[in-house]
Design a protein around this motif. Structure first.
Motif, PDB file in Angstrom:
ATOM      1  N   PRO A 159       5.040   2.048   0.785  1.00 27.11           N
ATOM      2  CA  PRO A 159       6.416   2.030   1.274  1.00 27.11           C
ATOM      3  C   PRO A 159       6.845   3.371   1.867  1.00 27.11           C
ATOM      4  N   TYR A 160       6.162   4.447   1.470  1.00 31.61           N
ATOM      5  CA  TYR A 160       6.442   5.774   2.028  1.00 31.61           C
ATOM      6  C   TYR A 160       5.146   6.576   2.014  1.00 31.61           C
ATOM      7  N   LEU A 161       5.176   7.720   2.679  1.00 33.17           N
ATOM      8  CA  LEU A 161       3.996   8.584   2.747  1.00 33.17           C
ATOM      9  C   LEU A 161       3.890   9.432   1.482  1.00 33.17           C
ATOM     10  N   VAL A 183       6.111  -5.379   6.461  1.00 29.09           N
ATOM     11  CA  VAL A 183       5.083  -5.180   7.489  1.00 29.09           C
ATOM     12  C   VAL A 183       4.802  -3.682   7.533  1.00 29.09           C
ATOM     13  N   GLN A 184       3.530  -3.344   7.664  1.00 28.45           N
ATOM     14  CA  GLN A 184       3.166  -1.925   7.684  1.00 28.45           C
ATOM     15  C   GLN A 184       2.703  -1.490   9.080  1.00 28.45           C
ATOM     16  N   VAL A 185       2.983  -0.250   9.400  1.00 26.61           N
ATOM     17  CA  VAL A 185       2.481   0.350  10.642  1.00 26.61           C
ATOM     18  C   VAL A 185       1.264   1.197  10.276  1.00 26.61           C
ATOM     19  N   ARG A 206      -0.402  -6.305   7.819  1.00 22.37           N
ATOM     20  CA  ARG A 206       0.164  -6.740   6.545  1.00 22.37           C
ATOM     21  C   ARG A 206      -0.833  -6.464   5.422  1.00 22.37           C
ATOM     22  N   PHE A 207      -0.392  -5.722   4.435  1.00 21.04           N
ATOM     23  CA  PHE A 207      -1.218  -5.388   3.267  1.00 21.04           C
ATOM     24  C   PHE A 207      -0.476  -5.768   1.995  1.00 21.04           C
TER      25      PHE A 207
END
Length: 217
Positions: A159-161, A183-185, A206-207
């Motif tokens: 969800p975050y770095l 959805v992930q980039v 998508r993970f």
């Protein structure tokens, strides 16, 4: 020793390689790795007939074995060279681990699900893929005691770095991480210097989500 890997399985793998090549994977070493690894052995026996479709499948503990195209895409972004020291966050089924080992990397892998960790620790040596280090713990923390790494790959949606991971990269090293909620980039951070990082984005994926604080039994 690899067991139950028939000519039919090899033929299906060649078909799979053709599919992911058509989707844009160009790195010959990555395609060769996919063609060699018996993906059906990394899945529950009920899914063996689906092993060489370009799709993710459940592996237990609410996790999946990633879609082969996604595995190949992340592996290509890593630009693996023989002897590279790579940290993998999320061992899962061990399939991505095997691809990295096939690419002649030294793999340090961490898994937060006890059920999967226990399973994969016994399984990987049986099929000839032995990571340099395999640990049970919180992927957000990485493996600072073995840093720095040539590259880091995150195989779950973050969800975050996690900044701690950036700090475990060598200068010139890459972090490949899917960032986002639903959805992930796919994002690549390259460590340009001690304090400077360059960022590139490579589209939506998508993970399953990356969860924190899961290193308790």
């Amino acid at each position: 020793m690899i067991i139950n890997d028939s000519n039919r399985h090899k033929g299906l793998r060649n078909q799979l390689v053709k599919v992911i090549k058509e989707k844009g994977i160009k790195d010959r070493k990555v395609l060769d790795a996919i063609s060699k690894i018996p993906r059906h052995l990394f899945m529950d026996s009920g899914f063996v007939d689906f092993a060489y479709q370009d799709k993710p499948f459940p592996i237990g503990a609410e996790q999946t074995i990633s879609q082969p195209y996604t595995v190949a895409f992340q592996s290509e972004l890593l630009q693996v060279e023989p002897g590279h020291k790579i940290l993998e966050i999320g061992t899962g089924s061990g399939y991505q681990t095997a691809v990295l080992i096939e690419l002649k990397a030294e793999v340090y892998s961490i898994e937060r699900q006890k059920e999967l960790y226990t399973k994969v620790r016994k399984f990987l040596p049986k099929v000839g893929y032995v990571p340099k280090k395999l640990e049970y713990g919180d992927g957000y923390k990485g493996m600072p005691e073995y840093a720095p790494f040539d590259s880091i790959i995150v195989t779950a949606g973050a969800p975050y770095l996690p900044k701690t991971l950036l700090g475990q990269l060598k200068v010139g090293g890459k972090l490949v991480i899917p960032i986002g909620e639903d959805v992930q980039v796919m994002t690549v951070f390259t460590r340009a210097s001690e304090k400077k990082f360059e960022k590139l984005e490579y589209g939506d994926f998508r993970f399953v989500p990356m969860l924190k604080e899961k290193n308790n039994s």
